[in-house]
Design a protein around this motif. Structure first.
Motif, short mmCIF file in Angstrom:
data_model
loop_
_atom_site.label_atom_id
_atom_site.label_comp_id
_atom_site.label_asym_id
_atom_site.label_seq_id
_atom_site.Cartn_x
_atom_site.Cartn_y
_atom_site.Cartn_z
N GLN A 180 -3.65 -4.18 8.46
CA GLN A 180 -3.85 -2.73 8.50
C GLN A 180 -2.67 -2.15 9.23
OE1 GLN A 180 -7.77 -1.26 9.36
NE2 GLN A 180 -6.98 0.61 10.32
N LEU A 181 -1.88 -1.36 8.52
CA LEU A 181 -0.63 -0.83 9.04
C LEU A 181 -0.71 0.66 9.33
CD1 LEU A 181 1.86 -2.53 6.54
CD2 LEU A 181 1.41 -3.25 8.90
N THR A 182 0.11 1.10 10.26
CA THR A 182 0.31 2.53 10.45
C THR A 182 1.01 3.10 9.22
OG1 THR A 182 2.49 2.20 11.42
CG2 THR A 182 0.62 2.22 12.93
N ARG A 198 -3.60 2.34 6.10
CA ARG A 198 -3.28 1.66 4.84
C ARG A 198 -3.42 0.14 4.97
NH1 ARG A 198 2.98 0.60 3.96
NH2 ARG A 198 3.84 1.13 6.00
N GLN A 199 -3.80 -0.47 3.87
CA GLN A 199 -3.98 -1.91 3.81
C GLN A 199 -2.80 -2.55 3.08
OE1 GLN A 199 -6.74 -3.53 5.21
NE2 GLN A 199 -7.22 -1.51 6.04
N ALA A 200 -2.31 -3.65 3.62
CA ALA A 200 -1.24 -4.41 2.98
C ALA A 200 -1.70 -5.86 2.83
CB ALA A 200 0.04 -4.35 3.82
N SER A 201 -1.11 -6.55 1.86
CA SER A 201 -1.50 -7.94 1.64
C SER A 201 -0.34 -8.72 1.04
CB SER A 201 -2.71 -8.04 0.71
OG SER A 201 -2.41 -7.50 -0.57
N ALA A 202 -0.38 -10.03 1.23
CA ALA A 202 0.65 -10.92 0.69
C ALA A 202 0.03 -12.28 0.46
CB ALA A 202 1.84 -11.02 1.64
N GLY A 209 0.82 -1.21 0.00
CA GLY A 209 0.00 0.00 0.00
C GLY A 209 0.85 1.26 0.00
N ALA A 210 0.23 2.40 0.19
CA ALA A 210 0.93 3.68 0.21
C ALA A 210 1.58 3.88 1.57
CB ALA A 210 -0.04 4.82 -0.08
N PRO A 211 2.90 4.13 1.63
CA PRO A 211 3.62 4.13 2.91
C PRO A 211 3.17 5.21 3.88
CG PRO A 211 5.03 4.91 1.13
CD PRO A 211 3.80 4.35 0.49
N GLY A 250 1.05 -2.90 12.97
CA GLY A 250 -0.40 -2.95 12.90
C GLY A 250 -0.93 -4.30 13.32
N VAL A 251 -2.09 -4.63 12.81
CA VAL A 251 -2.75 -5.91 13.09
C VAL A 251 -2.92 -6.66 11.78
CG1 VAL A 251 -4.83 -7.03 13.97
CG2 VAL A 251 -3.95 -4.96 15.08
N GLY A 252 -2.58 -7.95 11.80
CA GLY A 252 -2.67 -8.73 10.58
C GLY A 252 -3.37 -10.06 10.80
N THR A 253 -3.94 -10.59 9.73
CA THR A 253 -4.60 -11.89 9.74
C THR A 253 -3.98 -12.79 8.69
OG1 THR A 253 -6.68 -10.96 10.52
CG2 THR A 253 -6.78 -13.12 9.47
N VAL A 254 -3.66 -14.00 9.08
CA VAL A 254 -3.11 -15.00 8.16
C VAL A 254 -4.17 -16.06 7.90
CG1 VAL A 254 -1.37 -16.80 7.87
CG2 VAL A 254 -0.75 -14.63 8.93
N ASN A 255 -4.36 -16.41 6.63
CA ASN A 255 -5.28 -17.47 6.24
C ASN A 255 -4.50 -18.60 5.59
OD1 ASN A 255 -8.16 -16.27 6.63
ND2 ASN A 255 -6.98 -14.64 5.65
N VAL A 256 -4.84 -19.84 5.95
CA VAL A 256 -4.14 -21.02 5.45
C VAL A 256 -5.17 -22.06 5.02
CG1 VAL A 256 -2.09 -20.62 6.85
CG2 VAL A 256 -3.96 -21.97 7.78
N PRO A 257 -4.86 -22.84 3.99
CA PRO A 257 -5.81 -23.87 3.55
C PRO A 257 -5.92 -25.02 4.55
CG PRO A 257 -4.25 -23.30 1.79
CD PRO A 257 -3.73 -22.70 3.05
N GLU A 258 -7.09 -25.61 4.60
CA GLU A 258 -7.33 -26.77 5.46
C GLU A 258 -6.41 -27.92 5.06
OE1 GLU A 258 -11.13 -29.57 6.81
OE2 GLU A 258 -11.38 -27.86 5.45
#
Length: 234
Positions: A145-147, A127-131, A120-122, A191-199
């Motif tokens: 969601q990052l500062t 701002r939202q970040a993803s990977a 995202g924009a620094p 910030g706070v992040g969420t990780v999703n993984v396949p079953e």
């Protein structure tokens, strides 16, 4: 190996007692989970690297790891350390053939996969970040969601030395550890992040579900220095 001009998004997930028990079952003999255990999922993009004397271009990394007690003392002859975190590598994924061969040759669980990173924009508020990383070994997606960047763009902070020690055991049962240090950091954010993984994946079995939330962090570094050591089994 030495990499340069890297940016990252990481999420550190604290493990509850049930998750910690499942994590212990994954560790090979000789490793003990840290007293306050965490799982790290981190994705990085680097402009290039020197791998055993060969220059490679832009590549991506995605790593998953558990915090552990160091099974052996180790220090780099080139770099000091103040506080270094020891982590057992559940996976080291990347997008470069030479890098994959190098890591798998050392004994790390490696796979060459599709990896993406968007920070995202620094300097944007909220701002939202993803990977994301594909493959079958440890596919993940992460959102955070990052500062805004906590430093002006022109300011770089020297790093005191080794930050991580990356552990595994190879096919011969030997301990393999890579010390990791970045020389300068800039654009740090949290910030706070969420990780999703396949079953059905190792990460899902440890977490006991398909998602988990933790502390997110991000930044850039101009130069990463890695030294690898191998210790006999026992």
């Amino acid at each position: 190996m030495e990499a340069h001009s890297c940016a990252n998004l990481g999420v550190t997930i604290p493990l509850d007692p049930a998750q910690a028990e499942r994590a212990r079952a994954v560790l090979p003999p000789g490793f003990a989970l840290a007293a306050m255990p965490t799982m790290l999922v981190e994705t990085s993009t680097c402009a290039g690297a020197n791998v055993n004397g060969t220059e490679i271009g832009r590549f991506h990394l995605s790593e998953a790891a558990l915090s552990v007690e160091p099974p052996r003392p180790v220090s780099s002859p080139r770099l000091g350390e103040v506080v270094a975190e020891n982590i057992y590598m559940l996976s080291q994924l990347d997008t470069n053939v030479l890098l994959s061969e190098f890591k798998s040759g050392l004994g790390y669980r490696n796979e060459r996969v599709e990896i993406s990173l968007d920070l995202g924009a620094p300097y944007q508020l909220g701002r939202q970040a993803s990977a994301s990383a594909g493959g079958v070994l440890a596919p993940t997606t992460a959102t955070a969601q990052l500062t805004p960047s906590l430093l002006p763009d022109s300011v770089r902070v020297p790093n005191p030395g080794i930050v991580y020690k990356l552990w595994t055991r190879d096919a011969q049962g030997r301990y393999v550890v890579t010390t990791n240090a970045n020389m300068t950091i800039d654009r740090p954010a949290s910030g706070v992040g969420t990780v999703n993984v396949p079953e059905g994946t190792v990460l899902a079995r440890i977490l006991g579900g398909r998602s988990a939330t933790g502390v997110a962090f991000s930044g850039r570094a101009e130069r990463f220095v890695n030294d690898t050591f191998v210790f006999p089994a026992g």
